[in-house]
Design an enzyme around this catalytic site. Structure first.
Site: not given
Length: 295
Positions: A164, A176
């Site tokens: 990401s 995350y």
């Protein structure tokens, strides 16, 4: 002299362009295993590779997700149920893959499965909140990769890890961003180790596309749930104004600002315009894929 230098630079760019345009042959004979195919990018990628004639082995978390995928693809595509947080599930899926690829090995492994919640300012979370994400996004990816590595090496194939943009800059607390930094580090070390065997490792770093992972509603709800659990002392320190601020400059603030501006959509005719799936495809069939692709 400057003319010679310009000609040399132009030649280098031409050679690089030519090298990047070369694709692997006999793609229709090659197997690709993708995790997280219930929805989002994994679902989209499985469909697109199936349309291009590759032999797709799609791992879904639920039977419902597997059925929906099979209904939208050809008979070539096969599905298996996989929970990347459970060793026994990974072992069963690995055996399932071995039975299908045989001596040819596995050309492509795409680690796509991931979750983004629980997320909130770090002080509001518990160790369990962090581990819930790390178990899927990082530790699950590690175990799946290590379990299938021998099959990828046999085919001199590709490992593609979906990271990401927040694997480069952390925009919100919780597991995350940490997990994506870990995916980046693991991929870099794996690339160096496997280059000796002719295996290529690529990173895909999507930005803010509309998927379940980047849903502002789900992230906002997770933050509210974390707030509701914190101690009175922490609530006094932060105050309701902090909660109501929308965390400007962080992931949730950016997602809310970009709402309606990103035209990528999952489903319908717009599926083909999502660049993240297009980014994964060259990583699987270019002879010289980029090590990392930021989308």
């Amino acid at each position: 002299m400057w003319l010679y230098a310009a000609a040399l630079v132009g030649l280098c760019y031409l050679l690089r362009w030519y090298r990047e345009k070369q694709v692997v042959s006999h793609l229709r004979d090659k197997y690709v295993f993708i995790t997280g195919c219930d929805s989002g990018f994994g679902h989209l990628l499985a469909r697109q590779l199936d349309l291009r004639g590759l032999r797709v082995l799609a791992a879904c978390l639920t039977e419902k997700g597997a059925q929906q995928l099979r209904a939208q693809t050809s008979d070539r595509l096969e599905t298996v149920i996989l929970d990347v947080t459970k060793t026994e599930s990974i072992s069963a899926a690995t055996q399932w893959v071995k039975e299908r690829v045989g001596d040819r090995g596995l050309w492509g492994l795409v680690n796509n499965a991931g979750i983004s919640i629980p997320t909130a300012p770090n002080e509001w979370l518990t160790k369990h909140d962090f581990m819930k994400i790390l178990d899927v996004n990082l530790l699950g990816l590690l175990e799946v990769t290590l379990s299938l590595l021998s099959l990828v090496r046999k085919a001199r194939g590709r490992v593609v890890n979906v990271s990401s943009v927040v694997g480069r800059v952390s925009l919100l607390g919780g597991g995350y961003c940490i997990s994506k930094y870990g995916v980046e580090a693991f991929s870099d070390s794996l690339r160096r180790e496997l280059s000796y065997f002719g295996v290529k490792v690529a990173l895909i770093e999507p930005g803010f596309f509309k998927t379940n992972v980047t849903s502002p509603e789900k992230i906002s709800r997770a933050i509210q749930e974390a707030w509701d659990r914190v101690s009175p002392e922490v609530k006094d320190i932060y105050g309701e104004k902090f909660l109501a601020s929308g965390f400007p400059g962080t992931l949730i603030g950016i997602l809310e600002l970009s709402e309606g501006k990103n035209q990528g959509r999952l489903g319908g005719t717009a599926v083909k315009r999502l660049p993240s799936a297009q980014g994964v495809i060259p990583a699987l069939w270019d002879r010289a894929p980029h090590q990392a692709l930021l989308l």
